[in-house]
Design an enzyme around this catalytic site. Sequence first.
Site, PDB file in Angstrom:
ATOM      1  N   CYS A 169     -11.570 -16.623 -13.156  1.00  0.00           N
ATOM      2  CA  CYS A 169     -11.450 -17.521 -11.994  1.00  0.00           C
ATOM      3  C   CYS A 169     -12.626 -18.488 -11.864  1.00  0.00           C
ATOM      4  O   CYS A 169     -12.520 -19.501 -11.180  1.00  0.00           O
ATOM      5  CB  CYS A 169     -11.312 -16.712 -10.708  1.00  0.00           C
ATOM      6  SG  CYS A 169      -9.963 -15.537 -10.771  1.00  0.00           S
TER       7      CYS A 169
ATOM      8  N   HIS B 201     -13.111 -20.659  -4.136  1.00  0.00           N
ATOM      9  CA  HIS B 201     -12.024 -20.057  -4.909  1.00  0.00           C
ATOM     10  C   HIS B 201     -11.059 -19.408  -3.915  1.00  0.00           C
ATOM     11  O   HIS B 201     -11.472 -18.706  -2.995  1.00  0.00           O
ATOM     12  CB  HIS B 201     -12.606 -19.018  -5.868  1.00  0.00           C
ATOM     13  CG  HIS B 201     -11.570 -18.203  -6.561  1.00  0.00           C
ATOM     14  ND1 HIS B 201     -10.420 -18.743  -7.076  1.00  0.00           N
ATOM     15  CD2 HIS B 201     -11.508 -16.870  -6.818  1.00  0.00           C
ATOM     16  CE1 HIS B 201      -9.705 -17.785  -7.629  1.00  0.00           C
ATOM     17  NE2 HIS B 201     -10.328 -16.635  -7.482  1.00  0.00           N
TER      18      HIS B 201
ATOM     19  N   ASN C 276      -3.709 -16.735  -5.316  1.00  0.00           N
ATOM     20  CA  ASN C 276      -4.872 -16.880  -6.196  1.00  0.00           C
ATOM     21  C   ASN C 276      -4.404 -17.454  -7.544  1.00  0.00           C
ATOM     22  O   ASN C 276      -3.769 -16.756  -8.322  1.00  0.00           O
ATOM     23  CB  ASN C 276      -5.519 -15.502  -6.379  1.00  0.00           C
ATOM     24  CG  ASN C 276      -6.745 -15.543  -7.267  1.00  0.00           C
ATOM     25  OD1 ASN C 276      -7.018 -16.546  -7.917  1.00  0.00           O
ATOM     26  ND2 ASN C 276      -7.472 -14.443  -7.305  1.00  0.00           N
TER      27      ASN C 276
HETATM   28  O1  UT7 Z   1     -10.108 -13.798  -8.310  1.00  0.00           O
HETATM   29  C1  UT7 Z   1     -10.514 -12.472  -8.131  1.00  0.00           C
HETATM   30  C2  UT7 Z   1      -9.293 -11.636  -7.984  1.00  0.00           C
HETATM   31  N1  UT7 Z   1      -9.344 -10.523  -7.121  1.00  0.00           N
HETATM   32  C3  UT7 Z   1      -9.575 -10.532  -5.788  1.00  0.00           C
HETATM   33  O2  UT7 Z   1      -9.960 -11.474  -5.187  1.00  0.00           O
HETATM   34  C4  UT7 Z   1      -9.290  -9.248  -5.079  1.00  0.00           C
HETATM   35  C5  UT7 Z   1     -10.309  -8.866  -4.050  1.00  0.00           C
HETATM   36  N2  UT7 Z   1      -9.810  -7.779  -3.251  1.00  0.00           N
HETATM   37  C6  UT7 Z   1      -8.904  -7.975  -2.262  1.00  0.00           C
HETATM   38  O3  UT7 Z   1      -8.495  -9.090  -1.998  1.00  0.00           O
HETATM   39  C7  UT7 Z   1      -8.473  -6.778  -1.444  1.00  0.00           C
HETATM   40  O4  UT7 Z   1      -9.248  -5.663  -1.821  1.00  0.00           O
HETATM   41  C8  UT7 Z   1      -6.964  -6.422  -1.584  1.00  0.00           C
HETATM   42  C9  UT7 Z   1      -6.147  -7.521  -0.927  1.00  0.00           C
HETATM   43  C10 UT7 Z   1      -6.601  -6.330  -3.075  1.00  0.00           C
HETATM   44  C11 UT7 Z   1      -6.664  -5.118  -0.896  1.00  0.00           C
HETATM   45  O5  UT7 Z   1      -7.031  -5.179   0.452  1.00  0.00           O
HETATM   46  P1  UT7 Z   1      -7.898  -4.000   1.110  1.00  0.00           P
HETATM   47  O6  UT7 Z   1      -8.036  -4.316   2.527  1.00  0.00           O
HETATM   48  O7  UT7 Z   1      -9.162  -3.887   0.286  1.00  0.00           O
HETATM   49  O8  UT7 Z   1      -6.945  -2.785   0.916  1.00  0.00           O
HETATM   50  P2  UT7 Z   1      -7.282  -1.389   0.211  1.00  0.00           P
HETATM   51  O9  UT7 Z   1      -7.497  -1.562  -1.245  1.00  0.00           O
HETATM   52  O10 UT7 Z   1      -8.338  -0.721   0.999  1.00  0.00           O
HETATM   53  O11 UT7 Z   1      -5.910  -0.638   0.426  1.00  0.00           O
HETATM   54  C12 UT7 Z   1      -5.513  -0.180   1.684  1.00  0.00           C
HETATM   55  C13 UT7 Z   1      -4.149   0.461   1.561  1.00  0.00           C
HETATM   56  C14 UT7 Z   1      -3.989   1.434   0.386  1.00  0.00           C
HETATM   57  O12 UT7 Z   1      -3.234   2.522   0.842  1.00  0.00           O
HETATM   58  P3  UT7 Z   1      -3.933   3.941   1.150  1.00  0.00           P
HETATM   59  O13 UT7 Z   1      -4.534   4.341  -0.158  1.00  0.00           O
HETATM   60  O14 UT7 Z   1      -4.957   3.626   2.209  1.00  0.00           O
HETATM   61  O15 UT7 Z   1      -2.791   4.756   1.609  1.00  0.00           O
HETATM   62  C15 UT7 Z   1      -3.166   0.651  -0.608  1.00  0.00           C
HETATM   63  O16 UT7 Z   1      -2.349   1.474  -1.407  1.00  0.00           O
HETATM   64  O17 UT7 Z   1      -3.173  -0.551   1.376  1.00  0.00           O
HETATM   65  C16 UT7 Z   1      -2.316  -0.187   0.293  1.00  0.00           C
HETATM   66  N3  UT7 Z   1      -1.829  -1.390  -0.349  1.00  0.00           N
HETATM   67  C17 UT7 Z   1      -0.735  -2.032   0.094  1.00  0.00           C
HETATM   68  N4  UT7 Z   1       0.110  -1.796   1.110  1.00  0.00           N
HETATM   69  C18 UT7 Z   1       1.127  -2.652   1.322  1.00  0.00           C
HETATM   70  C19 UT7 Z   1      -2.319  -2.060  -1.408  1.00  0.00           C
HETATM   71  N5  UT7 Z   1      -1.572  -3.137  -1.681  1.00  0.00           N
HETATM   72  C20 UT7 Z   1      -0.574  -3.135  -0.755  1.00  0.00           C
HETATM   73  C21 UT7 Z   1       0.507  -4.007  -0.504  1.00  0.00           C
HETATM   74  N6  UT7 Z   1       1.317  -3.713   0.538  1.00  0.00           N
HETATM   75  N7  UT7 Z   1       0.758  -5.090  -1.265  1.00  0.00           N
END
Ligand code: UT7
Length: 327
Positions: free
Chosen positions: A113, A254, A284
């Site tokens: 990215c 970004h 993204n």
């Molecule tokens: O260019 C670089 C590319 N990458 C990024 O920029 C990613 C950076 N990270 C993020 O944007 C965030 O970490 C995410 C959007 C990927 C995730 O958000 P979060 O607030 O950090 O969520 P989390 O990883 O803490 O997950 C919370 C919960 C989990 O469930 P449990 O384990 O708490 O039961 C996930 O399984 O949300 C669940 N989850 C979802 N639920 C519904 C993860 N993805 C989804 C989804 N829909 N699409």
Amino acid sequence: MEIKGTGHFVPEKILDNHYFASILDTSDEWITERTGIKERRVCDPDKGEFPSYMAEMAAKRALAAANLEANDIDLILFSITIPDMFFPNTSSVLQARLGMTNQCPCLDISAACSGYLYGLTIANSLIETGTYQNILLIGCEMTSRFNNWEDRNTCILFGDGCGATILGPSTNGPSKMLASQLSSDSSKREALILYAGAAQKPITEEVLKNKEQYVTMDGQQVFKAAVKTLAANCENVLKTAELNHEQIDWFIPHQANLRIIEAVAHRFKFPAEKCIINVQKYANTSSASIPIALDEAIRAGKIQRGQNLLMAAFGAGLTAGAAILKY
Ligand code: UT7
């Protein structure tokens, strides 16, 4: 160095959050709240939409904006994560697509990215030393090819698109790259990774079974590193350019996650009106995200000559970069 012209292209096909809610255990509410994304564009390979196609469309728009012909370009820098094919490089494919006959050098950049800001910094050095006059810098990604469409943790985050910028020596007094800072924290290289399909792990039945040909990500680790690194790099370029946050006219980050953008904007007291944000429309698009946002803002008449632009990116590597450019 100055920006002579910009262009972008996104495929017509739209996938909104409701589509993902219909195929996965997710919802429009979750995706909107956690990422700010509402929809994203995806290429239609049946219509010949691949990275080089998107780049051709974006480059033609940038050439028209710069009032240049394709053969005026004397170097193509092409930031891309998943190219058309391993070789020839996608920049050479683009040269052919644009009908260029001048045999200019063509270089692909692989910095995920952050690739556009890596390219911008390389272009600045090559222009300021008088080596090249019209550099075509592309940020282009077909992320739909690395998406695991069964993994709700990643597939909702990405979109396809391309941004093109033509760079040359400054003809407009104040236009200048005021500062740039690039970095890569390889200790976190496994936080965002595509394991298979290259030399170390060729595609086998086992790979396909384990879906290792797709992206995997530790979202929280990337999130935390992104906020920290973006803030540090922005701080550094502001210091180098001897500017304070009030002297920045536009913050062009970004477009990965609205929460990451807001956290960094808050740190520097950039009001929402100063932030160029389109993550809700395109998700993204990796290294295409900054040049697409830049082109949209220029075409909308928001960005004006003489204004200070702060751009900042991060991605797999974990690479990162920030730059301040007087437009
Ligand atoms: O260019 C670089 C590319 N990458 C990024 O920029 C990613 C950076 N990270 C993020 O944007 C965030 O970490 C995410 C959007 C990927 C995730 O958000 P979060 O607030 O950090 O969520 P989390 O990883 O803490 O997950 C919370 C919960 C989990 O469930 P449990 O384990 O708490 O039961 C996930 O399984 O949300 C669940 N989850 C979802 N639920 C519904 C993860 N993805 C989804 C989804 N829909 N699409």
